[in-house]
Scaffold this active site. Structure first.
Site, short mmCIF file in Angstrom:
data_model
loop_
_atom_site.label_atom_id
_atom_site.label_comp_id
_atom_site.label_asym_id
_atom_site.label_seq_id
_atom_site.Cartn_x
_atom_site.Cartn_y
_atom_site.Cartn_z
N HIS A 45 1.31 -0.97 -0.24
CA HIS A 45 -0.05 -0.33 0.12
C HIS A 45 0.94 1.03 -0.11
O HIS A 45 0.63 1.98 -0.71
CB HIS A 45 -0.92 -0.07 1.25
N GLU A 46 2.25 1.43 1.00
CA GLU A 46 2.94 2.70 1.07
C GLU A 46 3.47 2.52 -0.46
O GLU A 46 4.34 3.70 -1.01
CB GLU A 46 4.21 1.66 1.91
N ASP A 102 -4.91 1.14 -1.41
CA ASP A 102 -4.90 -0.53 -1.80
C ASP A 102 -4.95 -0.98 -3.18
O ASP A 102 -4.89 -2.03 -2.75
CB ASP A 102 -6.69 0.06 -0.44
#
Ligand code: ZN
Length: 425
Positions: free
Chosen positions: A286-287, A368
């Site tokens: 996600h990051e 996401d």
């Protein structure tokens, strides 16, 4: 009677009071709504989390949210009083007059002393609430790991780092304001942008080690998984590090720092101890999504443009008497203008907040989606549920409060979106 025309509140005074009033009433109203909404949903875990979050954890989250929001209301009211005392109450004017006994009024040294004393006073005023946040609320809910000794050591370190980084910038800005004529704000902007970029680059290697210890993770399941994830996504990094976040708080986190090939991936030890390696991998994906989708770069460009606009506006008002007198300063100076501007501007920009929050939430959904396509969606869901639970984040925020402030989508919506992506119909 001689200066009555300069002292009387002018149109800017009323405009400022109106903006401050509207923003304050709205903030208090939203906070009250949040407390009411969370308390009203305290009795039962929302259906979609019934299997994964026990009632006791849900109720802890409700109480924690209410306690934090209540403290936020106190903080807000204190902030309003402090703002009014500094501006219309004449504290900036008094400080300026006091320093002009030591340094020649309007000089760079006078300006530096004025701004530093304002920052110091604000920090001192905010200290009791900051201490209460850590040793009152965080302690009560079992999150605090900070000792009083570390709290004080942190303050000292922050002051030293703040002075080392802040004073040269302040001197440069005040010098440019004094020497560069009408277009000083353009030069200040260039310096500001260069300074911010330099800070991002030196921060991970030179500043963060002042506060935390970073241990490289090179072996084991987690390192292997992260290595494969980086390969799959074509991401270059100068290493994976474990940070001893647990010495301050049990809240977990993961982030990237730095620029280009000097980017570091940092995992809080609290995160690694709570999540399984596949879950950490999903959180990292996600990051990574934020990077690969250029969220970070867009954010930096946007804030550079915003600071240019802000400085240009300051360039327009800095020579106008009404700007100073309207906000409680009788002796105009570049430093006083900077102080007034930084304190007053947020009140005028408050109603922009829902737009930036919305923009931020959209990027969270995008990250996401990126994570789902490069890691396991179910692992991300599991990781998020664990993080909501461990951090006592409320699952039932007030929709309006959330729309206004939340940089991340509400838990239920985020998880539902993930489940949808996992099983496209
Ligand atoms: Zn994110």
């Amino acid at each position: 009677m001689a200066y009555s025309s300069r002292r009387v509140p002018n149109a800017l005074t009323w405009l400022f009071l109106a903006a401050l009033g509207a923003a304050t009433v709205t903030r208090l109203w939203l906070a009250a709504r949040q407390i009411r909404h969370v308390s009203a949903h305290r009795a039962a875990v929302p259906a979609s989390f019934a299997d994964s979050i026990p009632l006791s954890a849900h109720q802890k989250a409700a109480d924690y949210t209410a306690a934090k929001t209540r403290l936020g209301m106190v903080d807000l009211l204190l902030g309003v009083v402090v703002l009014l005392v500094f501006t219309l109450g004449g504290l900036i004017e008094s400080l300026s007059a006091a320093w002009s006994r030591l340094f020649s009024a309007g000089s760079i040294t006078h300006g530096t002393a004025l701004l530093l004393s304002i920052v110091l006073l604000q920090a001192l005023i905010g200290l009791p609430l900051a201490a209460y946040r850590t040793f009152g609320i965080e302690q009560r809910f079992g999150f605090n790991r900070m000792t009083l000794r570390l709290f004080i050591a942190d303050l000292a370190r922050q002051a030293v780092v703040g002075l080392i980084l802040g004073v040269p910038l302040l001197l440069a800005v005040l010098w440019l304001m004094a020497k560069m004529g009408t277009f000083w704000w353009l030069y200040v902007w260039l310096v500001w942008v260069a300074y911010s970029a330099a800070l991002v680059m030196i921060y991970p290697a030179f500043i963060m080690p002042f506060f935390n210890k970073f241990t490289p993770i090179t072996e084991g399941d987690l390192a292997a998984r992260v290595g494969r994830l980086l390969e799959r996504t074509g991401f270059k990094s100068s290493g994976l590090f474990l940070m001893d976040g647990s010495k301050r708080s049990s809240h977990g986190n993961a982030f990237f720092t730095g620029f280009g090939a000097a980017k570091r991936i940092v995992l809080f030890d609290t995160l690694v101890s709570r999540l399984q390696p596949p879950e950490v991998e999903a959180v990292l994906a996600h990051e990574l999504g934020h990077y690969r989708l250029h969220h970070i770069a867009k954010q930096m460009v946007l804030s550079a443009l915003l600071s240019l606009a802000t400085l240009a506006v300051l360039g327009l008002v800095i020579d106008r008497d009404w700007f100073y007198t309207g906000l409680g300063v009788r002796t105009p100076s570049p430093a006083a203008a900077l102080a007034l501007f930084m304190m007053v501007l947020p009140e005028f920009l408050f109603f922009v907040q829902p737009l930036t929050s919305r923009y931020s939430r959209r990027r969270e959904y995008e990250a996401d989606a990126y994570a789902v396509s490069h890691a396991n969606a179910q692992e991300l869901e599991r990781a998020l549920v664990k993080l909501y639970k461990d951090n006592a984040a409320t699952l039932t925020p007030d929709p309006l409060h959330s729309a206004f402030y939340d940089s991340h989508p509400p838990a239920a919506m985020r998880i539902a979106r993930l489940a949808e992506m996992r099983s496209p119909s």
